[in-house]
Enzyme design. Structure first.
Site, PDB file in Angstrom:
ATOM      1  N   HIS A 260     -85.993  22.387  42.532  1.00  0.00           N
ATOM      2  CA  HIS A 260     -86.208  21.289  42.842  1.00  0.00           C
ATOM      3  C   HIS A 260     -85.463  19.867  42.874  1.00  0.00           C
ATOM      4  O   HIS A 260     -84.817  20.167  42.038  1.00  0.00           O
ATOM      5  CB  HIS A 260     -88.160  21.245  42.426  1.00  0.00           C
ATOM      6  CG  HIS A 260     -88.254  21.123  40.744  1.00  0.00           C
ATOM      7  ND1 HIS A 260     -87.903  19.825  40.308  1.00  0.00           N
ATOM      8  CD2 HIS A 260     -88.239  21.552  39.938  1.00  0.00           C
ATOM      9  CE1 HIS A 260     -88.737  19.847  39.352  1.00  0.00           C
ATOM     10  NE2 HIS A 260     -88.392  20.752  38.681  1.00  0.00           N
ATOM     11  N   ASP A 272     -84.755  17.111  34.456  1.00  0.00           N
ATOM     12  CA  ASP A 272     -86.042  18.044  35.271  1.00  0.00           C
ATOM     13  C   ASP A 272     -86.330  17.732  36.688  1.00  0.00           C
ATOM     14  O   ASP A 272     -87.140  16.640  36.099  1.00  0.00           O
ATOM     15  CB  ASP A 272     -87.157  18.106  34.534  1.00  0.00           C
ATOM     16  CG  ASP A 272     -88.754  19.442  35.447  1.00  0.00           C
ATOM     17  OD1 ASP A 272     -88.177  20.121  36.079  1.00  0.00           O
ATOM     18  OD2 ASP A 272     -89.395  19.109  34.861  1.00  0.00           O
ATOM     19  N   GLU A 305     -92.248  20.149  44.057  1.00  0.00           N
ATOM     20  CA  GLU A 305     -92.443  21.092  43.280  1.00  0.00           C
ATOM     21  C   GLU A 305     -93.298  20.557  41.777  1.00  0.00           C
ATOM     22  O   GLU A 305     -94.451  21.585  41.755  1.00  0.00           O
ATOM     23  CB  GLU A 305     -91.443  21.909  42.724  1.00  0.00           C
ATOM     24  CG  GLU A 305     -91.182  22.749  41.491  1.00  0.00           C
ATOM     25  CD  GLU A 305     -91.749  22.419  39.938  1.00  0.00           C
ATOM     26  OE1 GLU A 305     -91.586  24.050  39.204  1.00  0.00           O
ATOM     27  OE2 GLU A 305     -91.844  21.410  39.228  1.00  0.00           O
ATOM     28  N   GLU A 306     -92.955  19.303  41.511  1.00  0.00           N
ATOM     29  CA  GLU A 306     -93.819  19.109  40.275  1.00  0.00           C
ATOM     30  C   GLU A 306     -95.391  18.792  40.461  1.00  0.00           C
ATOM     31  O   GLU A 306     -96.432  19.094  39.921  1.00  0.00           O
ATOM     32  CB  GLU A 306     -93.386  17.726  39.841  1.00  0.00           C
ATOM     33  CG  GLU A 306     -92.413  17.835  39.644  1.00  0.00           C
ATOM     34  CD  GLU A 306     -91.958  17.996  38.416  1.00  0.00           C
ATOM     35  OE1 GLU A 306     -92.618  18.553  37.511  1.00  0.00           O
ATOM     36  OE2 GLU A 306     -90.656  18.573  37.071  1.00  0.00           O
ATOM     37  N   ASP A 334     -84.616  25.453  37.260  1.00  0.00           N
ATOM     38  CA  ASP A 334     -85.033  24.759  37.040  1.00  0.00           C
ATOM     39  C   ASP A 334     -85.111  24.012  35.818  1.00  0.00           C
ATOM     40  O   ASP A 334     -85.511  24.513  34.785  1.00  0.00           O
ATOM     41  CB  ASP A 334     -86.105  25.330  37.345  1.00  0.00           C
ATOM     42  CG  ASP A 334     -87.533  23.745  37.374  1.00  0.00           C
ATOM     43  OD1 ASP A 334     -87.374  22.504  36.754  1.00  0.00           O
ATOM     44  OD2 ASP A 334     -89.515  24.073  37.397  1.00  0.00           O
ATOM     45  N   HIS A 434     -90.994  15.240  31.142  1.00  0.00           N
ATOM     46  CA  HIS A 434     -91.584  14.695  31.540  1.00  0.00           C
ATOM     47  C   HIS A 434     -91.972  13.221  31.433  1.00  0.00           C
ATOM     48  O   HIS A 434     -92.893  12.857  31.694  1.00  0.00           O
ATOM     49  CB  HIS A 434     -92.533  15.415  32.271  1.00  0.00           C
ATOM     50  CG  HIS A 434     -93.532  16.429  33.032  1.00  0.00           C
ATOM     51  ND1 HIS A 434     -93.850  17.079  33.700  1.00  0.00           N
ATOM     52  CD2 HIS A 434     -92.035  17.130  34.025  1.00  0.00           C
ATOM     53  CE1 HIS A 434     -93.755  18.305  34.174  1.00  0.00           C
ATOM     54  NE2 HIS A 434     -92.109  18.255  34.600  1.00  0.00           N
TER      55      HIS A 434
HETATM   56 ZN   LIG Z   1     -89.095  21.447  37.317  1.00  0.00          ZN
END
Ligand SMILES: [Zn+2]
Length: 472
Positions: A260, A272, A305-306, A334, A434
């Site tokens: 992603h 990420d 994706e998130e 990922d 995140h």
């Molecule tokens: Zn990810």
């Protein structure tokens, strides 16, 4: 949704009145080169991947600190990736899809007037500005059966533990008993920020999450007066995937590798999943658009994706059955440069007997190829559960064998893993998961290098031959 096809080279020679044809015939495609895997692994470097990762960091810095769905940072990421692939000679498409974006304006929980930290689960229905108020009731078990809501009274705010079934199922069971809101207790003693009801959830009530210790304290206070305020909104957004295919190789037997391209709004998303994007781009650029292979290779960079695997789901759902059958396998990257990296390969054969079962037939072969790729890069990999919680999910749902690499997110590295791989036991693989600190300066460059080698090895191996995979 369109799918990319390899350019078919057809020599069309028009002979008029015996005159010689003037246009030279297009070059014949190169014969598959058995040395392709070893050559590609030798060509790709961690430094090459780092160039792309540096650019993604720069894009985030220039666009408000992130590359999330619906932002200029995401659009700039699409342009960079598509441009890099075009320059490398690929046939590139950027098909659009629509995604529903969830936003939280207010999240508050008051227990007998005292504030308690809470976070809205994704796609939670909104409350009014004043929230919903009622006595706290506690669901039995994990709220996965309607009977678990027997203690939930109409007008109450229910409490339940995370686990076993989906958040939407728990919320629907609470709603079925008349609850006006639901609070989910996280399995870990951290805020519950990674949960979603899913955009398609129906019959659910406003649902928030709390940490384990907060939840344990609440569980002892049934009957307390609570007000749950979750002011949320959903907007429809157009986004894009990037797809690039080699001009050589059999387009009826395609090896797809993807990851992603979007970040979360909270940060630049360098590990990420800038790391997976960078490893794939480095592999694509070194492979080139017209390599000497047997099967076509398609690189995929997914949007949204998130917010729930939206780009990859839209892509797989948009393929005809015939187009799906042309996909031999899917490799997913990922997070492959976690600061406290683990070397994890999706457990395609379920040999670890943990969580989800095995992937579609052939997934075990892909797992072995990736484990061997990492071994050649000097590291002994371990399995990680095949949960379907990244972009390979829609592929395995469609019965396409899949595999992938992962260096870990918020979970803790074990002492045995620290002994095997270095790094710090008892600390998350990615302490910046995140968050705004998921930046270039925190990543593990060795992990990026090794994972780039491993994906290049597996990709080239299957691009030469998919005969190891069961016929399907
Ligand atoms: Zn990810």
């Amino acid at each position: 949704m369109r799918t990319v096809r390899a350019l078919v080279l057809v020599a069309v020679t028009t002979l008029a009145c015996g005159a010689p044809a003037t246009a030279p015939p297009p070059p014949a495609p190169p014969a598959p080169d058995p040395a392709l895997p070893s050559e590609l692994v030798a060509d790709v470097t961690g430094d090459g991947a780092l160039v792309h990762l540096t650019e993604l960091q720069r894009i985030a810095d220039a666009n408000g600190g992130n590359r999330a769905l619906g932002t200029p940072g995401y659009d700039a990421s699409v342009e960079y990736v598509a441009g890099t692939l075009r320059d490398a000679g690929y046939d590139v498409q950027t098909p659009t899809f629509s995604a529903r974006q969830f936003a939280v304006q207010q999240e508050q929980l008051a227990v007998e007037g005292e504030p308690v930290p809470v976070s809205a689960l994704g796609f939670s229905p909104t409350t009014g500005a004043g929230g919903v108020t009622g006595p706290l009731t506690v669901m039995a078990g994990e709220g996965c059966a309607p009977a678990d809501a027997s203690a939930v009274t109409p007008g109450s705010v229910a409490l339940v533990r995370r686990g076993t079934c989906t958040f939407a199922q728990k919320s629907a069971h609470a709603a079925g008993a008349g609850a006006v809101g639901l609070i989910v207790i996280n399995a870990e003693d951290t805020p519950l920020v990674d949960g979603t009801l899913g955009e398609a959830a129906t019959g659910v009530v406003p649902t928030g999450g709390v940490s384990r210790s907060t939840g344990d304290a609440l569980a002892a206070r049934a009957g307390a007066n609570v007000t749950l305020t979750l002011v949320t909104a959903v907007t429809e957004i157009q986004s894009r995937n990037v797809l690039a295919q080699t001009r050589t190789g059999n387009p009826d037997e395609v090896v797809v590798a993807g990851g992603h391209l979007d970040s979360v709004p909270e940060g630049p998303g360098v590990n990420d999943n800038g790391s997976g994007v960078a490893a794939l781009l480095e592999t694509a650029v070194r492979l080139g658009g017209s390599p000497p292979l047997t099967n076509a290779v398609r690189f995929a960079f997914w949007g949204a994706e998130e917010v729930g695997l939206v780009g990859s789901s839209a892509y797989v759902q948009g393929l005809s059955e015939e187009e799906r059958n042309r996909i031999a396998l899917y490799l997913n990257l990922d997070m492959v440069a976690s600061p406290n990296a683990g070397y994890l390969v999706y457990d395609g054969d379920d040999s670890e007997q943990e969580g989800a079962g095995p992937g579609p037939a052939g997934s075990a072969v892909i797992e072995r190829a990736l484990v061997e790729g990492l071994a050649a890069a000097g590291v002994t990999a371990a399995g990680t559960d095949f949960t379907g919680r990244s972009d390979y999910g829609p592929f395995i749902e469609a019965g396409i064998p899949a595999g992938g690499l992962f260096t870990g997110a918020e979970q803790l590295k074990t002492p045995e893993q620290a002994q095997r791989w270095g790094g710090t036991a008892g600390r998350p693989y990615d302490p910046c998961y995140h968050q705004a600190c998921d930046r270039l300066d925190t990543i593990d460059r060795t992990a990026l290098d090794r994972n780039t080698d491993a994906v290049a090895a597996a990709l080239a191996r299957f691009a030469l031959s998919t005969e190891e995979l069961p016929a399907g």
